[in-house]
Scaffold this active site. Structure first.
Site, PDB file in Angstrom:
ATOM      1  CD  GLU A  40      57.931  31.763  23.413  1.00 24.10           C
ATOM      2  OE1 GLU A  40      58.737  30.887  23.090  1.00 24.10           O
ATOM      3  OE2 GLU A  40      58.017  32.929  23.002  1.00 24.10           O
ATOM      4  CE  LYS A  89      57.680  35.775  23.063  1.00 25.16           C
ATOM      5  NZ  LYS A  89      58.701  35.986  22.102  1.00 25.16           N
ATOM      6  NE  ARG A  92      73.238  25.766  22.620  1.00 24.76           N
ATOM      7  CZ  ARG A  92      73.726  26.259  21.490  1.00 24.76           C
ATOM      8  NH1 ARG A  92      74.182  27.493  21.464  1.00 24.76           N
ATOM      9  NH2 ARG A  92      73.776  25.550  20.395  1.00 24.76           N
ATOM     10  CE  LYS A 150      67.122  33.113  23.192  1.00 24.16           C
ATOM     11  NZ  LYS A 150      65.880  33.915  23.216  1.00 24.16           N
ATOM     12  CB  CYS A 163      72.907  19.607  21.949  1.00 25.07           C
ATOM     13  SG  CYS A 163      71.776  18.331  21.486  1.00 25.07           S
ATOM     14  CD1 TRP A 206      65.853  20.584  23.821  1.00 28.16           C
ATOM     15  CD2 TRP A 206      65.726  19.869  21.714  1.00 28.16           C
ATOM     16  NE1 TRP A 206      64.618  20.928  23.326  1.00 28.16           N
ATOM     17  CE2 TRP A 206      64.509  20.509  22.041  1.00 28.16           C
ATOM     18  CE3 TRP A 206      65.877  19.339  20.429  1.00 28.16           C
ATOM     19  CZ2 TRP A 206      63.461  20.633  21.138  1.00 28.16           C
ATOM     20  CZ3 TRP A 206      64.826  19.462  19.532  1.00 28.16           C
ATOM     21  CH2 TRP A 206      63.633  20.107  19.893  1.00 28.16           C
ATOM     22  CD  GLU A 232      56.932  37.983  19.475  1.00 25.47           C
ATOM     23  OE1 GLU A 232      56.802  37.135  18.593  1.00 25.47           O
ATOM     24  OE2 GLU A 232      57.747  37.871  20.405  1.00 25.47           O
ATOM     25  CG  ASN A 291      75.859  20.728  20.073  1.00 23.62           C
ATOM     26  OD1 ASN A 291      75.747  19.952  21.005  1.00 23.62           O
ATOM     27  ND2 ASN A 291      76.126  22.011  20.227  1.00 23.62           N
ATOM     28  N   GLY A 292      74.052  18.354  16.708  1.00 21.94           N
ATOM     29  CA  GLY A 292      73.744  18.187  15.292  1.00 21.94           C
ATOM     30  C   GLY A 292      73.125  16.825  15.041  1.00 21.94           C
ATOM     31  CG  HIS A 334      36.219  35.997   7.727  1.00 20.38           C
ATOM     32  ND1 HIS A 334      35.167  36.154   6.858  1.00 20.38           N
ATOM     33  CD2 HIS A 334      36.766  37.233   7.869  1.00 20.38           C
ATOM     34  CE1 HIS A 334      35.100  37.417   6.462  1.00 20.38           C
ATOM     35  NE2 HIS A 334      36.061  38.091   7.076  1.00 20.38           N
TER      36      HIS A 334
HETATM   37  C1  F6R Z   1      59.948  32.762  20.541  1.00 19.13           C
HETATM   38  C2  F6R Z   1      61.277  32.517  20.008  1.00 19.13           C
HETATM   39  C3  F6R Z   1      61.389  31.756  18.739  1.00 19.13           C
HETATM   40  C4  F6R Z   1      62.549  32.317  17.889  1.00 19.13           C
HETATM   41  C5  F6R Z   1      62.768  31.421  16.659  1.00 19.13           C
HETATM   42  C6  F6R Z   1      63.822  31.992  15.736  1.00 19.13           C
HETATM   43  O1  F6R Z   1      59.995  33.513  21.714  1.00 19.13           O
HETATM   44  O2  F6R Z   1      62.254  32.881  20.586  1.00 19.13           O
HETATM   45  O3  F6R Z   1      60.207  31.756  18.030  1.00 19.13           O
HETATM   46  O4  F6R Z   1      62.226  33.608  17.506  1.00 19.13           O
HETATM   47  O5  F6R Z   1      63.159  30.139  17.077  1.00 19.13           O
HETATM   48  O6  F6R Z   1      65.033  32.150  16.400  1.00 19.13           O
HETATM   49  P1  F6R Z   1      66.176  33.050  15.804  1.00 19.13           P
HETATM   50  O7  F6R Z   1      65.717  34.460  15.853  1.00 19.13           O
HETATM   51  O8  F6R Z   1      67.363  32.786  16.665  1.00 19.13           O
HETATM   52  O9  F6R Z   1      66.384  32.607  14.388  1.00 19.13           O
END
Ligand code: F6R
Length: 579
Positions: free
Chosen positions: A459, A456, A27, A574, A2, A71, A452, A97-98, A475
C-alpha cells in the site's frame, strides 16, 4: 473517504473550514470545496489537493459555511463534481458523505420538473430537493428532503437567507462541536479538536440545526437530547511534529500506545462474555482482519477457545450459522463492511463486542460492549499504531482469560517495541526497493504478521507483495521465485523453527534473495539468508509485536527510498465508509 466540516459563529468561516478540511485530508480525497454565506452564497471548489493559493486569491467572506473533501464515487473527480453542490436558484448549498441509492430516479423526477443538473454526482439531487421543499425554514426543508432519500448520508446544508447550518445523519458519521459562541460539525473529531473538547455524536435519523449560540437535534420532527461528551484526544495528537511523515510518528508512538492499551483494557467483565459462548467469530477488514487472525492463534493456543476470523465484506452476504460471540475489530469504527457484518450478527442474535479506537464511533452504538484501543488519532492512511493497539487488546483479553499468565510479558511489550527502533534495516531496504514482487512468509501467528507486512509494503511502496503461510509457497507461488523476488521470512524459536529453516533453504535454492527475521545469535539462520535481521531474545507475544514493527519500518523506508506519498497512498481512503 469524503470529509465534511461546517461552521457557524463569531469568526470568519472560510479559514476554519480550510483548516478543518486539512485535518480531514488523511481520509483520502481527490477534490475539495467550501461554501460560505455573505451577501451571496459563495462557492469555491476544485479538483486536486487543497492549496492555500486557491483560498488566498479568493478569500470567501462570511461567518457561516460548509466544506468538503471528495473521494469520487458517482462521477469522475473534477471541479464540477466537487462539493458543495447548489440548487437552481443558487440559494442552497450542500455537502454530503455517503451514497444516495435512489438518486437516479430522483434526478429523473427533478429534471422532469424543470431542475437543471450540472454534475454527475448522486449528491446534487439533495440541494434541488431542498429547493423544492424550502418555504423559508431550512430545517424543515431538509427534514422533508431526507424523508425521500435512500442510502447513507452525513450532510450539511446552508441557505442564503438562513442563519443556520443544518446537519443530518443516516449511516454515515457526523459529530457536532459545541464551542463558545460558535458551533461546528464534521465527519470526525479531528477538525474539532482545535476549537472545542465538547462534542455530540449524532445518531442515525438525527437532524440538527446549528446557530452560533444554540443547537437543537430533532428526530422524526421531535426534539431529542444527546449527551455532550468530552473528547479524550488533544490537538497535538493530530500534528506531525518533527517527523517527516505521520506514519513514522505513529510507528514511534507504539511503545506508549501498547503500554496505555494494555493498562486500560483490563475490565474483567469481558471474561464471562467469552466463557458463555461456543466460540468466537471475528469480523474485520484489512489490517484489523490481520489483528483478528493473530487473536485466533492467541485464544486457541492459550485458552482453547475456537475462533473463526471472517472478512467482514464476505460475512455480511455469506453469514455462517453461528451462536458465537462476534467481535468487530475496526480502528475507525466506521468501516461500512464491518458495521454491516456486525448488524448481521445481531440479527442472528449473537452477542457482540467491538474493538475500536474511536470514541462515539458507529460500531460502539451497534455492539453490546466495546473495548477501546488507546492509539489516539491515526492520520497516516496505513494502519500502524492501531494494529499494535489491537494486538495489545487481544493479548490482554487472552491474558485475562488465562489467569493473567501474560502479565509479566505484557508489562515489557513497550520496551521491546522501542528496541526495534535501534535496528538497522538498511540492507533489507536495499534488497526490497528494486524488487518486482516481495513475499512475506511466516507460520502460526507469524502468518498474519506476514500478511500484514505484505499489505503495508504494497500500500505504501506500490511494490506488489504477497503474504503467505510459509508452507504454502511451494504449492504454486514457487513459480514466481527469481533473483528479483525477495522473500522476507520470520523464523524464530518454536515448534516450526526447523521446518522454516527447510523452507528458507528451498526458496534460496530457487534463487530468491532471503531476508531472515530471527533471534539474535541464531547463526544457522544467519548463514543461509542474504540479510539477517536479529531480534532480541523474547517470548512469543513480544516477537509478534516486534516483527510487526520491523515490517512497518521496512515498508516505510522502502517507500521513502522510492519517494512515495507515504501518508496518502494513491486511491486509498483512511476510513472506508461505503461497501
Ligand atoms: C491498511 C489499512 C486498512 C484498514 C481497513 C479497516 O493499512 O489501514 O486495511 O485496516 O480499511 O479499517 P478499520 O480498522 O477502520 O475498520
Amino acid at each position: 473517504m469524503c470529509g465534511i466540516v461546517g461552521y457557524v459563529g463569531r469568526r470568519e468561516a472560510a479559514p476554519l473550514l480550510v483548516q478543518g478540511l486539512r485535518r480531514l485530508e488523511y481520509r483520502g480525497y481527490d477534490s475539495f470545496g467550501i461554501a460560505t454565506r455573505d451577501k451571496d452564497l459563495l462557492v469555491l471548489k476544485h479538483k486536486g489537493k487543497i492549496s492555500d493559493t486557491v483560498f488566498v486569491s479568493n478569500p470567501l467572506p462570511g461567518g457561516l459555511g460548509i466544506g468538503h473533501t471528495r473521494w469520487a464515487t458517482h462521477g469522475v473527480p473534477n471541479d464540477v463534481n466537487a462539493h458543495p453542490h447548489v440548487d437552481c436558484t443558487h440559494n442552497i448549498a450542500v455537502v454530503h458523505n455517503g451514497v444516495i441509492e435512489n438518486y437516479s430516479e430522483l434526478r429523473k423526477q427533478l429534471t422532469a420538473r424543470g431542475h437543471h443538473f450540472s454534475s454527475q454526482t448522486d449528491t446534487e439531487v439533495i440541494p434541488h430537493l431542498i429547493e423544492e421543499n424550502y418555504e423559508g425554514d431550512l430545517l424543515e426543508a431538509v427534514r422533508r428532503t431526507v424523508a425521500v432519500l435512500h442510502g447513507s448520508y452525513a450532510l450539511l446544508a446552508i441557505a442564503q437567507d438562513d442563519d443556520r447550518v443544518i446537519a443530518a445523519r443516516e449511516k454515515s458519521p457526523l459529530v457536532l462541536g459545541i464551542g463558545d459562541g460558535e458551533m461546528l460539525a464534521a465527519s470526525d473529531m479531528t477538525p474539532l479538536l482545535e476549537h472545542t473538547e465538547r462534542v455530540v455524536f449524532l445518531e442515525d435519523g438525527d437532524i440538527a440545526s446549528l446557530s452560533a449560540d444554540h443547537y437543537e437535534i430533532l428526530r422524526a420532527g421531535i426534539p431529542v437530547t444527546r449527551p455532550v461528551e468530552i473528547v479524550d484526544w488533544g490537538v497535538e495528537d493530530v500534528k506531525k511534529g518533527a517527523f517527516e511523515h505521520y506514519m513514522l510518528k505513529e510507528i514511534y508512538e507504539q511503545p506508549q500506545v501498547f503500554y496505555e492499551t494494555v493498562r486500560t483494557a483490563t475490565d474483567e467483565s469481558i471474561v464471562p462474555l467469552f466463557k458463555k459462548v461456543p466460540g468466537v467469530t471475528v469480523v474485520a477488514c484489512g489490517t484489523s482482519y490481520h489483528a483478528g487472525l493473530v487473536f485466533k492463534y492467541l485464544l486457541e493456543g492459550m485458552c482453547s477457545i475456537p475462533v473463526r476470523v471472517e472478512l467482514a465484506s464476505e460475512f455480511k452476504y455469506f453469514t455462517p450459522p453461528i451462536r458465537d460471540l462476534v467481535v468487530a475489530v475496526t480502528q475507525s469504527g466506521e468501516t461500512a463492511d464491518t458495521l454491516a457484518a456486525l448488524r448481521k450478527a445481531k440479527a442472528h442474535n449473537c452477542m457482540t463486542l467491538a474493538v475500536t479506537n474511536v470514541q462515539g464511533s458507529t460500531v460502539t452504538r451497534i455492539a453490546d460492549q466495546t473495548i477501546f484501543t488507546r492509539a489516539g488519532p491515526e492520520i497516516g492512511v496505513a494502519a500502524t499504531k492501531s494494529f499494535t493497539a489491537q494486538l495489545a487488546v487481544f493479548m490482554q483479553v487472552a491474558n485475562l482469560l488465562c489467569d493473567r499468565e501474560l502479565d509479566e510479558v505484557l508489562s515489557r511489550g513497550h520496551l521491546a517495541i522501542s528496541e526495534v527502533f535501534l535496528m538497522d534495516l538498511g540492507k533489507a531496504v536495499t534488497l526490497c526497493k528494486d524488487a518486482g514482487l516481495i513475499f512475506f512468509v511466516g507460520r502460526g501467528p507469524f502468518y498474519p504478521v506476514a500478511l500484514e507486512g505484505a499489505l503495508k509494503m504494497k500500500e505504501i511502496s506500490y511494490i506488489p507483495a504477497e503474504g503467505y503461510a510459509a508452507g504454502e509457497l511451494k504449492h504454486g507461488p514457487f513459480a514466481l521465485l527469481t533473483p528479483e523476488t525477495p522473500v522476507v521470512a520470520i523464523c524464530t524459536p518454536g515448534n516450526t523453527y526447523d521446518v522454516m529453516i527447510s523452507n528458507i533453504k528451498e526458496m534460496k535454492a530457487r534463487g530468491a534473495p532471503m531476508v531472515g527475521i530471527g533471534e539474535e545469535g541464531d547463526s544457522e539462520l544467519e548463514e543461509i539468508v542474504d540479510v539477517f535481521v536479529p531480534l532480541p531474545r523474547s517470548p512469543l507475544a513480544i516477537r509478534i509485536l516486534t516483527t510487526s514493527v520491523v515490517f512497518q519500518l521496512l515498508s516505510y523506508y522502502t517507500a521513502k527510498a522510492l519517494e512515495r506519498e507515504i501518508d496518502k497512498p494513491r486511491n486509498l481512503a483512511k476510513s472506508v465508509t461505503v461497501e
